[in-house]
Motif scaffolding. Structure first.
Motif, PDB file in Angstrom:
ATOM      1  N   VAL A  14       5.545 -47.709 -12.167  1.00 50.18           N
ATOM      2  CA  VAL A  14       4.505 -46.834 -11.621  1.00 50.18           C
ATOM      3  C   VAL A  14       5.167 -45.847 -10.663  1.00 50.18           C
ATOM      4  CG1 VAL A  14       2.434 -46.721 -10.190  1.00 50.18           C
ATOM      5  CG2 VAL A  14       2.656 -48.502 -11.936  1.00 50.18           C
ATOM      6  N   GLY A  15       4.910 -44.570 -10.879  1.00 47.62           N
ATOM      7  CA  GLY A  15       5.506 -43.500 -10.086  1.00 47.62           C
ATOM      8  C   GLY A  15       6.743 -42.894 -10.720  1.00 47.62           C
TER       9      GLY A  15
ATOM     10  N   VAL B 241       4.253 -38.712 -15.455  1.00 52.00           N
ATOM     11  CA  VAL B 241       4.485 -39.783 -14.485  1.00 52.00           C
ATOM     12  C   VAL B 241       3.620 -40.985 -14.841  1.00 52.00           C
ATOM     13  CG1 VAL B 241       4.278 -40.430 -12.041  1.00 52.00           C
ATOM     14  CG2 VAL B 241       5.092 -38.147 -12.681  1.00 52.00           C
TER      15      VAL B 241
ATOM     16  N   ASP C  29      -0.068 -39.622 -15.923  1.00 51.98           N
ATOM     17  CA  ASP C  29      -0.817 -38.733 -15.038  1.00 51.98           C
ATOM     18  C   ASP C  29      -1.678 -37.695 -15.745  1.00 51.98           C
ATOM     19  OD1 ASP C  29       1.434 -37.304 -15.873  1.00 51.98           O
ATOM     20  OD2 ASP C  29       1.809 -36.408 -13.913  1.00 51.98           O
TER      21      ASP C  29
ATOM     22  N   THR D 135       1.253 -43.852 -14.161  1.00 51.25           N
ATOM     23  CA  THR D 135       0.264 -44.127 -13.121  1.00 51.25           C
ATOM     24  C   THR D 135      -0.210 -45.571 -13.144  1.00 51.25           C
ATOM     25  OG1 THR D 135      -1.502 -43.351 -14.574  1.00 51.25           O
ATOM     26  CG2 THR D 135      -0.558 -41.746 -13.019  1.00 51.25           C
TER      27      THR D 135
ATOM     28  N   CYS E 144       8.968 -41.003 -13.634  1.00 56.72           N
ATOM     29  CA  CYS E 144       8.753 -39.853 -14.513  1.00 56.72           C
ATOM     30  C   CYS E 144       9.532 -40.033 -15.816  1.00 56.72           C
ATOM     31  CB  CYS E 144       9.244 -38.603 -13.786  1.00 56.72           C
ATOM     32  SG  CYS E 144       9.032 -37.071 -14.701  1.00 56.72           S
TER      33      CYS E 144
ATOM     34  N   THR F 163      13.835 -42.560  -4.269  1.00 57.60           N
ATOM     35  CA  THR F 163      13.213 -42.834  -2.978  1.00 57.60           C
ATOM     36  C   THR F 163      13.127 -41.517  -2.205  1.00 57.60           C
ATOM     37  OG1 THR F 163      15.339 -43.287  -1.924  1.00 57.60           O
ATOM     38  CG2 THR F 163      14.182 -45.174  -2.906  1.00 57.60           C
TER      39      THR F 163
ATOM     40  N   ASP G  71      12.984 -42.391 -11.107  1.00 63.62           N
ATOM     41  CA  ASP G  71      12.303 -42.052  -9.861  1.00 63.62           C
ATOM     42  C   ASP G  71      13.298 -42.266  -8.726  1.00 63.62           C
ATOM     43  OD1 ASP G  71      10.192 -41.209  -8.231  1.00 63.62           O
ATOM     44  OD2 ASP G  71       9.499 -43.263  -7.888  1.00 63.62           O
TER      45      ASP G  71
ATOM     46  N   GLU H 145       7.348 -51.715 -11.282  1.00 69.19           N
ATOM     47  CA  GLU H 145       8.206 -50.689 -10.672  1.00 69.19           C
ATOM     48  C   GLU H 145       8.165 -49.368 -11.426  1.00 69.19           C
ATOM     49  OE1 GLU H 145       9.524 -54.747  -9.776  1.00 69.19           O
ATOM     50  OE2 GLU H 145       9.253 -53.701 -11.665  1.00 69.19           O
TER      51      GLU H 145
END
Length: 131
Positions: free
Chosen positions: A8-9, A76, A93, A78, A11, A29, A27, A6
Motif C-alpha cells: 500500500v502506497g 499507486v 488510485d 491503495t 507505485c 521513505t 516506494d 507493505e
C-alpha cells in the motif's frame, strides 16, 4: 503466510510480459530511502477491472491481449487483500482492481523484493494468512 500490506502506497514502476505477467512496485521513505522494491509475478489467468466496472480476463503468455495491464503504469496501490487460499486483490488510485485466484495445478502468483516478506501461492493455494 503474511499479507503483503507493505505494498500500500507503492507505485507501479514497470510491467513486463512473457509467459508470466510481472509488475514492479517501488516506494521511498520521506528521507529518500527505499521503503519497498518488489515484483509481483502472475503465472495464471487473472482479472483486471477498471473504475467503471468493466472486467477483463487476462492470461499470461498471450502477448497483445495483456495490453490493458499497461494502464497500471505509475498507479499507486491503495489497498491489498488476500482471502481464502490465496486470492489476491489489489486496488489502485484510479479505481482499477486486479485479482488473482489460486490455481489447483500451478503456482498462481508470487511476490519478492526488499521491504516485503516473500509470498508464493503454490498449486491449490495457501492457508493461515496473517495481517
Amino acid at each position: 503466510m503474511k499479507v503483503p500490506a507493505e505494498l500500500v502506497g507503492a507505485c507501479v514502476t514497470r510491467l513486463a510480459f512473457d509467459h508470466q505477467a510481472r509488475i514492479t512496485f517501488a516506494d521511498q521513505t520521506p528521507d529518500g530511502r527505499v521503503r519497498v522494491n518488489g515484483e509481483l509475478v502472475i503465472e495464471t489467468p487473472f482479472t483486471l477491472t477498471d473504475a467503471s466496472g468493466r472486467q477483463a480476463l487476462l492470461t499470461p503468455g498471450t502477448g497483445p491481449s495483456l495490453a490493458p495491464l499497461l494502464g497500471l503504469f505509475a498507479r499507486v496501490v491503495t489497498e491489498i487483500g488476500v482471502t481464502g487460499r490465496g486470492t489476491l486483490s489489489l486496488g489502485f488510485d484510479d479505481g482499477t482492481r486486479l485479482g488473482v485466484e489460486p490455481d489447483p495445478d500451478y503456482e498462481s502468483w508470487n511476490l519478492t523484493g526488499s521491504g516485503i516478506d516473500p509470498v508464493l501461492v503454490g498449486p491449490g493455494g495457501e492457508t493461515d494468512w496473517r495481517h
